[in-house]
Write a protein that holds these residues in place. Structure first.
Motif, PDB file in Angstrom:
ATOM      1  N   SER A  69      -0.538 -10.637   9.331  1.00  0.00           N
ATOM      2  CA  SER A  69      -0.798  -9.323   8.734  1.00  0.00           C
ATOM      3  C   SER A  69      -2.222  -8.868   9.001  1.00  0.00           C
ATOM      4  O   SER A  69      -2.481  -7.666   9.183  1.00  0.00           O
ATOM      5  CB  SER A  69      -0.521  -9.348   7.231  1.00  0.00           C
ATOM      6  OG  SER A  69      -1.322 -10.322   6.579  1.00  0.00           O
ATOM      7  N   SER A  98      -1.170  -3.629   2.182  1.00  0.00           N
ATOM      8  CA  SER A  98      -0.058  -4.506   2.522  1.00  0.00           C
ATOM      9  C   SER A  98       0.681  -4.855   1.246  1.00  0.00           C
ATOM     10  O   SER A  98       0.053  -5.147   0.222  1.00  0.00           O
ATOM     11  CB  SER A  98      -0.568  -5.782   3.202  1.00  0.00           C
ATOM     12  OG  SER A  98       0.501  -6.641   3.548  1.00  0.00           O
ATOM     13  N   ILE A 132      -7.653  -8.242   4.421  1.00  0.00           N
ATOM     14  CA  ILE A 132      -7.248  -7.418   5.566  1.00  0.00           C
ATOM     15  C   ILE A 132      -8.347  -6.437   5.959  1.00  0.00           C
ATOM     16  O   ILE A 132      -8.863  -6.464   7.082  1.00  0.00           O
ATOM     17  CB  ILE A 132      -5.932  -6.679   5.268  1.00  0.00           C
ATOM     18  CG1 ILE A 132      -4.806  -7.694   5.049  1.00  0.00           C
ATOM     19  CG2 ILE A 132      -5.581  -5.738   6.411  1.00  0.00           C
ATOM     20  CD1 ILE A 132      -3.451  -7.077   4.775  1.00  0.00           C
ATOM     21  N   SER A 148      -8.833  -2.765   0.280  1.00  0.00           N
ATOM     22  CA  SER A 148      -7.479  -3.266   0.492  1.00  0.00           C
ATOM     23  C   SER A 148      -6.723  -3.123  -0.820  1.00  0.00           C
ATOM     24  O   SER A 148      -7.301  -3.249  -1.898  1.00  0.00           O
ATOM     25  CB  SER A 148      -7.491  -4.733   0.916  1.00  0.00           C
ATOM     26  OG  SER A 148      -8.189  -4.934   2.116  1.00  0.00           O
ATOM     27  N   SER A 150      -2.413  -3.183  -2.735  1.00  0.00           N
ATOM     28  CA  SER A 150      -0.962  -3.318  -2.635  1.00  0.00           C
ATOM     29  C   SER A 150      -0.304  -2.486  -3.715  1.00  0.00           C
ATOM     30  O   SER A 150      -0.565  -2.678  -4.900  1.00  0.00           O
ATOM     31  CB  SER A 150      -0.535  -4.783  -2.786  1.00  0.00           C
ATOM     32  OG  SER A 150       0.877  -4.877  -2.843  1.00  0.00           O
ATOM     33  N   GLY A 179      -1.383   0.533   7.132  1.00  0.00           N
ATOM     34  CA  GLY A 179      -0.741  -0.594   6.483  1.00  0.00           C
ATOM     35  C   GLY A 179      -0.342  -1.637   7.498  1.00  0.00           C
ATOM     36  O   GLY A 179      -0.145  -1.328   8.684  1.00  0.00           O
ATOM     37  N   SER A 180      -0.250  -2.876   7.042  1.00  0.00           N
ATOM     38  CA  SER A 180       0.118  -3.978   7.925  1.00  0.00           C
ATOM     39  C   SER A 180       1.002  -4.954   7.169  1.00  0.00           C
ATOM     40  O   SER A 180       0.702  -5.303   6.023  1.00  0.00           O
ATOM     41  CB  SER A 180      -1.137  -4.695   8.441  1.00  0.00           C
ATOM     42  OG  SER A 180      -0.796  -5.735   9.325  1.00  0.00           O
ATOM     43  N   GLU A 181       2.080  -5.382   7.799  1.00  0.00           N
ATOM     44  CA  GLU A 181       3.025  -6.257   7.108  1.00  0.00           C
ATOM     45  C   GLU A 181       3.646  -7.249   8.085  1.00  0.00           C
ATOM     46  O   GLU A 181       4.096  -6.872   9.175  1.00  0.00           O
ATOM     47  CB  GLU A 181       4.126  -5.423   6.467  1.00  0.00           C
ATOM     48  CG  GLU A 181       4.764  -6.061   5.265  1.00  0.00           C
ATOM     49  CD  GLU A 181       3.887  -6.000   4.017  1.00  0.00           C
ATOM     50  OE1 GLU A 181       3.596  -7.080   3.456  1.00  0.00           O
ATOM     51  OE2 GLU A 181       3.492  -4.894   3.602  1.00  0.00           O
ATOM     52  N   GLU A 226       8.694  -6.223  10.760  1.00  0.00           N
ATOM     53  CA  GLU A 226       7.244  -6.401  10.757  1.00  0.00           C
ATOM     54  C   GLU A 226       6.589  -5.297  11.583  1.00  0.00           C
ATOM     55  O   GLU A 226       7.202  -4.705  12.470  1.00  0.00           O
ATOM     56  CB  GLU A 226       6.850  -7.778  11.303  1.00  0.00           C
ATOM     57  CG  GLU A 226       7.321  -8.072  12.704  1.00  0.00           C
ATOM     58  CD  GLU A 226       6.990  -9.496  13.138  1.00  0.00           C
ATOM     59  OE1 GLU A 226       6.344 -10.238  12.372  1.00  0.00           O
ATOM     60  OE2 GLU A 226       7.388  -9.863  14.262  1.00  0.00           O
ATOM     61  N   ALA A 228       2.579  -2.752  12.006  1.00  0.00           N
ATOM     62  CA  ALA A 228       1.335  -2.208  11.457  1.00  0.00           C
ATOM     63  C   ALA A 228       1.030  -0.896  12.149  1.00  0.00           C
ATOM     64  O   ALA A 228       1.403  -0.693  13.315  1.00  0.00           O
ATOM     65  CB  ALA A 228       0.177  -3.188  11.656  1.00  0.00           C
ATOM     66  N   ALA A 329       3.816  -1.269   5.179  1.00  0.00           N
ATOM     67  CA  ALA A 329       3.470  -0.529   6.402  1.00  0.00           C
ATOM     68  C   ALA A 329       4.471   0.575   6.715  1.00  0.00           C
ATOM     69  O   ALA A 329       4.241   1.378   7.625  1.00  0.00           O
ATOM     70  CB  ALA A 329       3.376  -1.488   7.591  1.00  0.00           C
TER      71      ALA A 329
END
Length: 382
Positions: A69, A98, A132, A148, A150, A179-181, A226, A228, A329
């Motif tokens: 991530s 995330s 992140i 960062s 959530s 966003g990143s996952e 998955e 980003a 994300a």
């Protein structure tokens, strides 16, 4: 909004690829990007992107201990600011969210702890959620604010809200948001299965296992993916803008259940109405829905859309039938989808639904919502 916010660049990695050309071409076909992992449907980032991610990880000894991530975020952030011609001296802000954070790494560390009754040295600093944006700021060598957070599945669009707020306050003129996952772990999938919302593996004979936006489905069909994506925000109208943010809305509704929306998604009604502002609902050409492929969630959002837009329902579309639900994300990947449709002036349809014919696309509304009814709606214009 008193003045629009310009989106001057974007970058992503997802099952669709890593370049705008590949992503658009993959949106243009009717194929999904799901595969089986331990007999569970998942959507992995494209193989060529995976190679570049691994090259990035090996390029710096410090990066070898980071979760996917974080590496996804570093990779897409580098490309986004390059596309926007930003540099570290701009001291731009960073807000990357995330839903799950360092999922795989945390699970590996916990397994080691159970087996050895002690943890690895870097367990804490490499699994905190603030990890992140901090690593992205370190990699880009910028000295601006970095945040960062959530907020489950609406995380990336909340990051966009924060960027807008900082810019409008005058505290920062540029913000990198996204966003990143990397949620494709057995434990994460098991959590979704426990909620009884995950797609059954026996749907392998179906041409489209995830039936997001299909209100006639008889079972839940959500699939995790998955990815980003990052976008660069700048104040006002910029000559190099690839899209403009002309409205935003947000709302949280009272919890009825830990994971559900109300029947008519009151949070979406409020967020969409707020994003529209004084704009005539008839002027919205497309809505990119959040609809994750669950029976109740999809229906609730559609109910909200019918309440707000009444008889003037825009064209509806979604990308989860193709690339799955990337949790935190997902909203920013929908923003990317909207930008591409504005640029190409073409609707990306859902293949198993009727498509509304559009002569032009001027305004697109993007929705996202997380567990507990944390909704965000972003209105984009070309």
């Amino acid at each position: 909004m008193k003045q629009p916010i310009s989106i001057t660049a974007m970058s992503s990695i997802s099952p669709l690829g890593k370049t705008p050309e590949d992503i658009w071409n993959n949106y243009k076909n009717e194929h999904h990007f799901f595969s089986k992992n331990d007999n569970n449907w998942v959507a992995k980032i494209a193989s060529e992107a995976k190679i570049e991610i691994e090259n990035l990880r090996q390029s710096n000894p410090k990066y070898k201990a980071l979760d996917d991530s974080v590496i996804f975020a570093i990779y897409t952030s580098r490309q986004a600011i390059k596309n926007a011609n930003w540099n570290a001296s701009d001291n731009f802000g960073i807000n990357i969210g995330s839903s799950r954070g360092a999922t795989k790494l945390f699970e590996d560390y916990h397994k080691h702890f159970i087996q050895n009754n002690k943890t690895e040295i870097l367990t804490s600093p490499t699994t905190t959620l603030g990890n992140i944006s901090s690593w992205v700021a370190h990699d880009l060598q910028t000295k601006g604010p970095e945040i960062s957070h959530s907020i489950t599945c609406s995380t990336a669009l909340h990051a966009m809200l924060n960027g807008i707020a900082w810019i409008n306050s005058g505290m920062c003129h540029k913000f990198l948001v996204g966003g990143s996952e990397a949620p494709l772990t057995a434990f994460t999938i098991a959590q979704m299965q426990a909620l009884k919302i995950y797609c059954h593996s026996e749907r392998s004979k179906e041409p489209h296992p995830c039936q997001a936006l299909n209100l006639n489905k008889t079972q839940n069909t959500m699939i995790l993916g998955e990815g980003a994506a990052m976008v660069c925000l700048e104040s006002g109208k910029q000559n190099n803008a690839i899209a403009k943010i002309i409205g935003y809305g947000y709302a949280t509704e009272t919890l009825e259940h830990n994971a559900s929306l109300s029947t008519n998604a009151l949070c979406f009604q409020r967020s969409m109405s707020m994003a529209l502002g004084n704009l005539n609902p008839k002027d919205v050409d497309v809505i990119i829905t959040h609809t994750p492929g669950t029976i109740k969630g999809d229906q609730a959002e559609i109910n909200a859309i019918h309440t707000v837009f009444e008889k003037d329902i825009p064209a509806l579309t979604n990308n989860k039938w193709k690339i799955g639900h990337s949790l935190g994300a997902s909203g920013i990947l929908s923003i990317e989808m909207a930008i591409l449709m504005l640029q190409h002036q073409e609707l990306i349809p859902v293949p198993y639904l009727d498509t509304k014919h559009l002569k032009k696309i001027d305004n697109i509304l993007v929705n996202a919502v997380g567990f507990g009814g944390n909704a965000v709606s972003i209105l984009l214009s070309k």
